[in-house]
Design an enzyme around this catalytic site. Structure first.
Site, PDB file in Angstrom:
ATOM      1  CG  ASP A 100      -1.797  -1.218   1.278  1.00 44.80           C
ATOM      2  OD1 ASP A 100      -2.259  -1.665   0.214  1.00 44.80           O
ATOM      3  OD2 ASP A 100      -1.984  -1.759   2.379  1.00 44.80           O
ATOM      4  CD  GLU A 101       4.803  -0.375  -0.115  1.00 48.61           C
ATOM      5  OE1 GLU A 101       4.062  -0.712  -1.068  1.00 48.61           O
ATOM      6  OE2 GLU A 101       5.380  -1.199   0.620  1.00 48.61           O
ATOM      7  N   GLY A 119     -11.065  -3.029   2.343  1.00 43.92           N
ATOM      8  CA  GLY A 119     -11.726  -1.899   3.001  1.00 43.92           C
ATOM      9  C   GLY A 119     -11.347  -1.763   4.467  1.00 43.92           C
ATOM     10  CB  THR A 177      -6.406  -9.983   1.407  1.00 39.68           C
ATOM     11  OG1 THR A 177      -5.938 -11.135   0.697  1.00 39.68           O
ATOM     12  CG2 THR A 177      -5.260  -9.003   1.612  1.00 39.68           C
ATOM     13  NE  ARG A 222       6.507 -30.462  -4.608  1.00 37.40           N
ATOM     14  CZ  ARG A 222       7.347 -31.101  -3.814  1.00 37.40           C
ATOM     15  NH1 ARG A 222       8.432 -31.627  -4.303  1.00 37.40           N
ATOM     16  NH2 ARG A 222       7.105 -31.207  -2.524  1.00 37.40           N
ATOM     17  N   GLY A 251      -3.963  -4.489  -4.261  1.00 38.41           N
ATOM     18  CA  GLY A 251      -4.981  -3.536  -4.686  1.00 38.41           C
ATOM     19  C   GLY A 251      -4.277  -2.292  -5.178  1.00 38.41           C
ATOM     20  CG  HIS A 252      -1.464  -2.317  -7.850  1.00 33.96           C
ATOM     21  ND1 HIS A 252      -0.707  -3.003  -8.751  1.00 33.96           N
ATOM     22  CD2 HIS A 252      -0.959  -2.635  -6.649  1.00 33.96           C
ATOM     23  CE1 HIS A 252       0.219  -3.704  -8.121  1.00 33.96           C
ATOM     24  NE2 HIS A 252       0.073  -3.490  -6.838  1.00 33.96           N
ATOM     25  CB  THR A 253      -5.796   2.973  -5.858  1.00 35.68           C
ATOM     26  OG1 THR A 253      -6.228   1.967  -4.952  1.00 35.68           O
ATOM     27  CG2 THR A 253      -6.915   3.964  -6.120  1.00 35.68           C
ATOM     28  CD  GLN A 302       1.035  -8.806  -2.280  1.00 37.66           C
ATOM     29  OE1 GLN A 302       1.862  -9.447  -2.903  1.00 37.66           O
ATOM     30  NE2 GLN A 302      -0.203  -8.666  -2.698  1.00 37.66           N
ATOM     31  CE  LYS A 338       3.442  -2.393  -4.500  1.00 34.75           C
ATOM     32  NZ  LYS A 338       2.965  -2.140  -3.144  1.00 34.75           N
TER      33      LYS A 338
END
Ligand code: IMP
Length: 414
Positions: free
Chosen positions: A21-22, A306, A140, A154, A48-50, A228, A24
């Site tokens: 959540d930096e 959320g 999550t 495997r 989750g990329h916003t 992540q 990216k």
């Protein structure tokens, strides 16, 4: 933006330096224009990329953030665990925005399929852990751990199977799951989902390792997007409160089948403060009132679940460790504007005996939102940036001053 790609070279990785959540997605989205191929390597729909483009917000869990750039090739790499309905849903969101994606999407035949039963098992394992080990991981709930468990023993089903006899593979997987976890897999439902994905994406499944190497030998530029953050890495993170994949630059290279020496730059992304979702130690966590203020200003609620994120301060020892693990060539410092109203900004410093002490840096009490040049930043904000550079030895090349694509200071060549 020509200068950007030139100074970061032709094969670049973008890696989170904290607990995810930096932010990216934004730097990826900004520099993606200079690249030909944008690839995701590991993890799944736990990410989750916003990205905010033209005031419209997109959240991707599986597609790389660069997917919004028409004409770029997009890769879902071998190290990923792919929940097919989520992928199809994201594709439809991009298409509804008028951007074609399927024809430029390449999905590794080695990537693993994440089924709904993995999600069910994720919930069961969390309950067991809470009951018998005292504390759940706080996953999550997207089935990530169980999908990687199957991969490691495997018995996983890979994307390449979508083109073969997946029915019998699923039968035997369902049998194993019933014996081990006592749950009945909805075979008909899972087969429906796989048939749907096979019809839509069957011809997009390929040997992405060969594809990437072919593109690199043609002189094309490849941007590799981490998911992540370093502190969630399965080997080097805050185990056991980590994810189940490798989140470092090495993990990205492994997940895509790209050799280490191909990398020309590695951009570490760190938020101007720090957040964490889920359980686990957070020595620089702020007190409840301060955390709440930062959470509201920064919109620190999980893009995937959320959940309110825990908020705190930078830790220099964590950043140095992240740099050791990844070999960052540039920092992208994100969300500096969120700290605009802070009186003083604590930064956790390494102290003898593994203790944490805090150095108090002065706040700037002035708006930085939307600022696009370093010299226009308040003096104290400039000092904050310099402090990070001095303490870590990595230049801060990108500074985020707001959520929009344009709200970024770019300082290359420092
Ligand atoms: P999992 O990856 O769902 O198994 O969750 C394991 C841990 O990683 C939990 O603490 C999650 O909150 C955290 N996590 C997983 N993905 C992300 C992410 O994209 N951002 C932040 N935290 C994440």
């Amino acid at each position: 933006m020509k200068k950007t790609a030139k100074s970061i070279g032709s094969v670049s990785a973008i890696i989170g330096a904290q607990w995810g959540d930096e932010g990216k997605g934004k730097v990826t989205d900004i520099i993606a224009g200079e690249f030909d191929v944008i690839a995701r390597a590991c993890g799944g729909a736990n990410a989750g990329h916003t990205i905010v483009v033209g005031g419209k917000k997109f959240v991707f869990h599986l597609l790389p953030s660069g997917a919004l750039h028409p004409g770029k090739e997009v890769v879902i790499g071998s190290g990923m665990v792919v929940h097919l309905p989520t992928l199809l849903e994201e594709i439809s969101v991009v298409e509804k925005a008028g951007i074609g994606i399927v024809d430029r999407l390449f999905i590794s035949d080695e990537a693993h399929i994440l089924f709904d039963y993995h999600r069910q098992i994720d919930g069961m394992l969390e309950n067991w852990r809470a009951e018998y080990a005292g504390q759940a991981i706080g996953t999550t709930g997207r089935g990530i751990g169980p999908a990687y468990m199957e991969k490691a023993r495997r018995s996983g089903i890979r994307m390449g199977s979508l083109r073969g006899d997946i029915r019998s593979e699923l039968e035997s997987a369902a049998d194993g799951i019933r014996r081990m976890f006592g749950i009945t897999v909805d075979r008909a439902g899972e087969l429906r989902e796989t048939a749907c994905a096979a019809e839509r994406l069957g011809d997009r499944i390929t040997d992405t390792v060969a594809l990437l190497h072919q593109r690199m030998s043609q002189g094309k530029k490849v941007l590799m997007e981490g998911a992540q953050g370093t502190l969630l890495d399965i080997d080097h993170g805050t185990y056991p409160y980590v994810t189940s994949s490798a989140t470092t630059a090495a993990g990205v290279l492994q997940g895509l089948g790209v050799p280490p020496l191909a990398l020309t730059s590695c951009i570490g992304v760190l938020k101007a403060y720090c957040t964490r979702v889920g359980s686990g130690a957070f020595p620089a966590e702020a007190d409840a009132e301060t955390a709440q203020r930062i959470r509201e200003r920064g919109g620190e609620y999980g893009a995937t679940t959320g959940r309110p994120r825990r908020c705190g301060w930078l830790s220099i020892s964590d950043l140095r460790r992240a740099h050791q693990l990844n070999g960052f060539t540039h920092w992208n410092l994100t969300k500096i504007d969120v700290l605009d109203e802070e009186e003083r900004i604590p930064v956790a410093m390494p102290a003898a005996g593994g203790r944490t002490t805090f150095e108090m840096l002065p706040g700037w009490h002035a708006p930085t939102k939307g600022i696009r040049s370093f010299s226009a930043l308040p003096r104290e904000a400039q000092s904050y940036v310099s402090f990070i550079e001095e303490q870590t030895g990595v230049p801060v090349a990108f500074i985020g001053t707001g959520p929009g694509r344009e709200e970024m200071i770019v300082r290359l060549g420092t």
